[in-house]
Design a protein around this motif. Sequence first.
Motif, PDB file in Angstrom:
ATOM      1  N   PRO A 292      13.662 -16.908   8.766  1.00  0.00           N
ATOM      2  CA  PRO A 292      13.269 -15.661   8.657  1.00  0.00           C
ATOM      3  C   PRO A 292      12.367 -15.562   7.095  1.00  0.00           C
ATOM      4  N   GLU A 293      13.175 -16.328   5.969  1.00  0.00           N
ATOM      5  CA  GLU A 293      12.629 -16.301   4.778  1.00  0.00           C
ATOM      6  C   GLU A 293      11.351 -17.169   4.755  1.00  0.00           C
ATOM      7  N   GLN A 294      11.052 -18.064   5.415  1.00  0.00           N
ATOM      8  CA  GLN A 294       9.859 -18.810   5.352  1.00  0.00           C
ATOM      9  C   GLN A 294       8.450 -18.073   6.107  1.00  0.00           C
ATOM     10  N   ARG A 295       9.418 -17.324   7.261  1.00  0.00           N
ATOM     11  CA  ARG A 295       8.343 -16.379   7.789  1.00  0.00           C
ATOM     12  C   ARG A 295       7.601 -15.078   6.861  1.00  0.00           C
ATOM     13  N   ALA A 296       8.703 -14.754   6.077  1.00  0.00           N
ATOM     14  CA  ALA A 296       8.386 -13.495   5.421  1.00  0.00           C
ATOM     15  C   ALA A 296       7.354 -13.777   4.464  1.00  0.00           C
ATOM     16  N   LYS A 297       7.139 -15.118   4.049  1.00  0.00           N
ATOM     17  CA  LYS A 297       6.239 -15.470   2.955  1.00  0.00           C
ATOM     18  C   LYS A 297       4.901 -15.795   3.599  1.00  0.00           C
ATOM     19  N   SER A 298       4.515 -15.783   4.955  1.00  0.00           N
ATOM     20  CA  SER A 298       3.438 -16.121   5.724  1.00  0.00           C
ATOM     21  C   SER A 298       2.543 -14.766   5.940  1.00  0.00           C
ATOM     22  N   TRP A 299       1.274 -15.150   5.732  1.00  0.00           N
ATOM     23  CA  TRP A 299       0.296 -13.971   5.983  1.00  0.00           C
ATOM     24  C   TRP A 299      -0.986 -14.525   6.684  1.00  0.00           C
ATOM     25  N   PHE A 300      -1.808 -13.517   7.281  1.00  0.00           N
ATOM     26  CA  PHE A 300      -3.180 -13.802   7.600  1.00  0.00           C
ATOM     27  C   PHE A 300      -4.010 -12.892   7.266  1.00  0.00           C
ATOM     28  N   LYS A 301      -5.331 -12.928   7.167  1.00  0.00           N
ATOM     29  CA  LYS A 301      -6.419 -12.297   6.983  1.00  0.00           C
ATOM     30  C   LYS A 301      -7.740 -12.744   7.853  1.00  0.00           C
ATOM     31  N   VAL A 302      -8.049 -11.948   8.659  1.00  0.00           N
ATOM     32  CA  VAL A 302      -9.409 -12.349   9.283  1.00  0.00           C
ATOM     33  C   VAL A 302     -10.412 -11.294   8.818  1.00  0.00           C
ATOM     34  N   THR A 303     -11.613 -11.728   8.248  1.00  0.00           N
ATOM     35  CA  THR A 303     -12.724 -11.150   7.842  1.00  0.00           C
ATOM     36  C   THR A 303     -13.854 -11.120   9.014  1.00  0.00           C
ATOM     37  N   LEU A 304     -14.389  -9.951   9.467  1.00  0.00           N
ATOM     38  CA  LEU A 304     -15.445  -9.989  10.505  1.00  0.00           C
ATOM     39  C   LEU A 304     -16.639  -9.502   9.769  1.00  0.00           C
ATOM     40  N   LEU A 305     -17.694 -10.236   9.795  1.00  0.00           N
ATOM     41  CA  LEU A 305     -18.957  -9.476   9.481  1.00  0.00           C
ATOM     42  C   LEU A 305     -19.882  -9.054  10.618  1.00  0.00           C
ATOM     43  N   GLY A 306     -20.100  -7.698  10.898  1.00  0.00           N
ATOM     44  CA  GLY A 306     -20.939  -7.382  11.950  1.00  0.00           C
ATOM     45  C   GLY A 306     -22.257  -6.778  11.410  1.00  0.00           C
ATOM     46  N   GLU A 307     -23.369  -7.143  12.129  1.00  0.00           N
ATOM     47  CA  GLU A 307     -24.375  -6.639  12.057  1.00  0.00           C
ATOM     48  C   GLU A 307     -25.488  -6.194  13.115  1.00  0.00           C
ATOM     49  N   GLY A 308     -26.283  -5.130  13.097  1.00  0.00           N
ATOM     50  CA  GLY A 308     -26.972  -4.927  14.125  1.00  0.00           C
ATOM     51  C   GLY A 308     -27.637  -3.609  13.885  1.00  0.00           C
ATOM     52  N   GLY A 309     -29.046  -3.492  14.469  1.00  0.00           N
ATOM     53  CA  GLY A 309     -29.647  -2.017  14.226  1.00  0.00           C
ATOM     54  C   GLY A 309     -29.775  -1.540  12.839  1.00  0.00           C
ATOM     55  N   GLY A 310     -29.914  -2.709  12.020  1.00  0.00           N
ATOM     56  CA  GLY A 310     -30.100  -2.279  10.365  1.00  0.00           C
ATOM     57  C   GLY A 310     -28.931  -2.080   9.810  1.00  0.00           C
ATOM     58  N   GLU A 311     -27.874  -2.078  10.496  1.00  0.00           N
ATOM     59  CA  GLU A 311     -26.379  -1.815   9.786  1.00  0.00           C
ATOM     60  C   GLU A 311     -25.526  -2.911   9.686  1.00  0.00           C
ATOM     61  N   ARG A 312     -24.728  -2.991   8.478  1.00  0.00           N
ATOM     62  CA  ARG A 312     -23.902  -4.109   8.347  1.00  0.00           C
ATOM     63  C   ARG A 312     -22.470  -3.512   8.183  1.00  0.00           C
ATOM     64  N   VAL A 313     -21.471  -4.022   8.706  1.00  0.00           N
ATOM     65  CA  VAL A 313     -19.973  -3.632   8.549  1.00  0.00           C
ATOM     66  C   VAL A 313     -19.073  -4.906   8.202  1.00  0.00           C
TER      67      VAL A 313
END
Length: 376
Positions: A292-313
Amino acid sequence: MNRPYDIVLFGASGFTGALTAAYLARSAGPGVRWAVAGRDRAKLERLGLDVPVLLADSTDPDSLAELARSTRVLVTTVGPYVTYGEPLVAACADAGTHYLDLTGEPEFVDRMYVRHHDRAVTSGAKIVHGCGFDSIVFDLGTLYTVSQLPKDVPLTVSAFLRANARFSSGTLTSAMSIVGRARQAAEAAAQRRAAESGPLGRRVSARAGGLRYVGGWALPMPTVDPLIVGRSARLLDRYGPDFTYRQHIAVKTLPAALALVAGAGTFAALAQLPGVRERLLDRVRPGEGPSPEQRAKSWFKVTLLGEGGGERVVTEVAGGDPGYDETAKMLAESALCLAFDEVPDLAGQLTTASAMGRPLIDRLRAAGISFTTRSG
């Protein structure tokens, strides 16, 4: 359906299965009728849960058929799925029981579509693969991104993963199976393409991305996730008339990128050698994982770049330990969502985006996994 249970968790005595069972025990609530199942009663009883214990074996189709008929939703953590998974999919397709798993094996997903999709459509069963970190984060993250962009225009989404985590013995066993069965996987993909019709008048392209520099190094991420995201895009018109998805893993420095490429290449080469592959698999001990102590230090982040119709998020999906704690959370919340939420009236082999979509995103956000979007 008039069945004894709302949810049955098969494989609850394994490491990830036990985490999923513990999460359900905390979160399901007193009105949820659920049970744990497996082949070893003693191991299941040692979990110390106040729920029924059911016996079934992945090598005994009759016991799996009885298990499927006993519940509305059947969840399995028993892999590698290409070895052990099909009898349970078949049992659920026959019984009209919703099925969830944690597979990251494209060959298994494709074979299950070819062999069991049509029967599941007839029975009303939802067959949903990849209900853990693979592929919920990428599948629902893409759906969330697309929902912020204009409708009925070509859309592009690029995903970038950063993480600090260890992955489970089950994940490593599945990965070894994937790279060691490249020929069988290609055959399964070809069979699926022949059996599955594409969306009329729409185009979908989903695969691993190319090498890119985006303030750090982005490398191709050839996992099951693009297959799942592409399937969602084919099923849902909201992804537009022309949808493109690319997936990457992101590292900060060139030496780290080169080390990752070298390690992946060595792993893939060793997995092609049957004798070596078996020896490596012998060193992977199922049912074990970090503390549990090792798992508590773990993390993830996924960044998704979306584009369409002249917009970007820009969307960010983030959470804690992806290989264990968050995967158990995602799997359990998927089961609760299918059992109790108002979800799309679809059946057959589906994805988390097409089978559950926004209700599951809402559940995961309430459970501590963040989905945020800003203008790009």
